[in-house]
Design a protein around this motif. Structure first.
Motif: not given
Length: 510
Positions: A182-198, A212-213
């Protein structure tokens, strides 16, 4: 807006969806027309969709996912990422815990944990060809060692369930065969939906904002804030224009006495005694609410008793073990465990990532299946993990009442640490749900008597809200400090899946 969305969303859900669509359109994703343009260089955006239990947050998230999937956006699963073209748009749907992600997956939403998007798998090049073929990014590979029948099984599985590891398992492969690290992500991603964000803390929010942008947070403002954040949740600091509130979807939840009780807690004049009378009255009308005179030990093996105080948790755990005649020096197969983190030195970073990727992150719920083949290893069933049965180096701690140091029946030199899971604090229960939940009411009464508040709301109300909304179908409000006898021995035959095929061994990495 399409006809399906019009028919299934309430007015406030439709308003929130329109606001998300507006933000996506400014980022080059037009859901109404189904048009995707390459990502631009505009400013990052964050929105929060907030609502209490029963307000339809999950329904809205699922609707948005289906619209984006239909428009051709690339879904980032955390299982495997093909070589991406710069013009492709991507969506990741994330939750803080495996349990919360599995709740979304059970509803057809391909969610994964935040960890699995921060760290990406490195596939063996040979098996990466299969993954790319299944994703539609490459031709059918020639795999003489596997054969066409195995590839056909993988394709049939993937066509039904969009899981690369699941498809490769259907072909007869194990995770240790095709994932090399496994490697730490280097490339950015686009859209993120985050559930249970509390449940997010400030550090996680910072990491996600870097990746995420466009971020859309889905959260319940009535839950408990993460420990150490002074009652504040990450979305509390957003400007009002970036927060959209959903209200209870009455046509979907009006016949739910558990949600009725949860929403009653918003009345500022409601006192603890009056709330308990409401529970007692609800129990007379509906068998989904139970005014319980004792804790049911049979339920504790799969659904922990929810408490406020650690002292109560420890007492209930020892009562549970005594009821099953569990020996002090070892665990019985079927005893529940909660992962309490990983105890590894920094040089074992790769092993930490491996353990976390297989579901052994802090708060993960497990069942002890028996000792592993090596000293200090335990065979475990990890709820919510895609490969639930693993064998891992374990440090299992059983806390004792009135003693600072826990008793440790099993201990590797280092590995995944566990606490007993027959009872857990309400804080640790956030993000999880069970069909039946027992809430230990004397602890909530103690919180009410203490007079503590969190963000201006009595602490007992926040605790009660989180505790009772963990119940999917049945709530047991336990009013007496008693434990019922188990109806039979602990069992593991109800946990599906083959025995753990691999061990997560810890070796020096130099």
């Amino acid at each position: 807006m399409n006809a399906v969305t019009d028919l299934t969303l309430s007015e406030d859900q439709a308003t929130a969806r329109a606001r998300v669509c507006e933000a996506l359109a400014s980022a080059g994703v037009d859901l109404d027309k189904g048009v995707l343009t390459p990502p631009g260089t505009g400013p990052a955006q964050t929105l929060a969709i907030l609502g209490k239990a029963g307000s339809g947050k999950t329904l809205l998230l699922a609707q948005l996912y289906r619209s984006l999937d239909g428009a051709g956006i690339e879904i980032v699963s955390g299982d495997f990422e093909p070589r991406r073209r710069r013009e492709r748009r991507s969506l990741a749907i994330l939750a803080p815990t495996n349990k919360a992600a599995s709740v979304l997956r059970s509803r057809g939403v391909p969610a994964t944990t935040i960890h699995r998007v921060l760290y990406t798998p490195v596939y063996d090049p040979e098996y990466e060809k299969i993954a790319e073929w299944l994703e539609g990014a490459g031709p059918r590979p020639d795999m003489p060692d596997l054969g066409d029948t195995a590839l056909d099984r993988a394709k049939a599985f993937y066509d039904t369930v969009k899981s690369i590891p699941g498809a490769l398992a259907a072909a007869g492969l194990r995770g240790s065969d095709f994932i090399k690290g496994w490697k730490r992500r280097e490339d950015p991603l686009d859209i993120g939906f985050i559930d249970e964000s509390s449940m997010l803390d400030a550090r996680q929010m910072e990491d996600l904002s870097e990746i995420f942008q466009t971020l859309v947070l889905f959260g319940d403002p009535a839950q408990l804030a993460p420990v150490g954040q002074s009652g504040e949740m990450v979305f509390d600091t957003l400007p009002a224009a970036q927060k959209l509130e959903l209200h209870r979807v009455h046509r979907q939840t009006q016949d739910n006495p558990i949600l009725d009780l949860a929403h009653a807690l918003s009345d500022p004049a409601l006192e603890f005694e009056a709330f308990e009378r409401m529970i007692e009255q609800a129990a007379r009308r509906d068998d989904r609410v139970v005014w319980a005179q004792r804790v049911e030990s049979d339920l504790m093996a799969r659904s922990p008793v929810l408490v406020w105080r650690n002292a109560t948790r420890i007492k209930l755990i020892h009562a549970f073990r005594a009821a099953h005649a569990a020996p002090e020096a070892e665990l019985l197969p079927g005893e529940p465990l909660i992962c309490d983190g990983l105890e590894l030195p920094l040089k074992h970073r790769k092993r930490r990532i491996d353990l976390e990727a297989r579901g052994l992150i802090k708060g993960a719920q497990c069942v002890y299946l028996g000792p592993g083949k090596r000293p200090g290893f335990s065979r475990l069933h990890v709820f919510g993990a895609e490969e639930p049965q693993v064998s891992a180096a374990s440090i299992i701690k059983i806390e004792k009442e009135g003693e600072e140091e826990p008793f440790i029946p099993y201990a590797a030199h280092m590995g995944a640490a566990f606490l007993h899971g027959a009872a857990v604090t309400i804080h640790k229960a956030q993000g999880s749900q069970w069909p039946e939940v027992q809430v230990f009411a004397p602890d909530l009464y103690a919180a009410a008597r203490a007079g503590r508040t969190e963000a201006g709301i009595p602490l007992w109300k926040r605790l009660a809200y989180v505790a009772i909304t963990r119940a999917e179908h049945r709530l047991l409000w336990v009013v007496r400090n008693r434990l019922g006898r188990p109806s039979g021995p602990l069992r593991i035959d109800d946990l599906g899946g083959a025995p753990a095929p691999f061990a997560l061994e810890l070796q020096d990495e130099g």
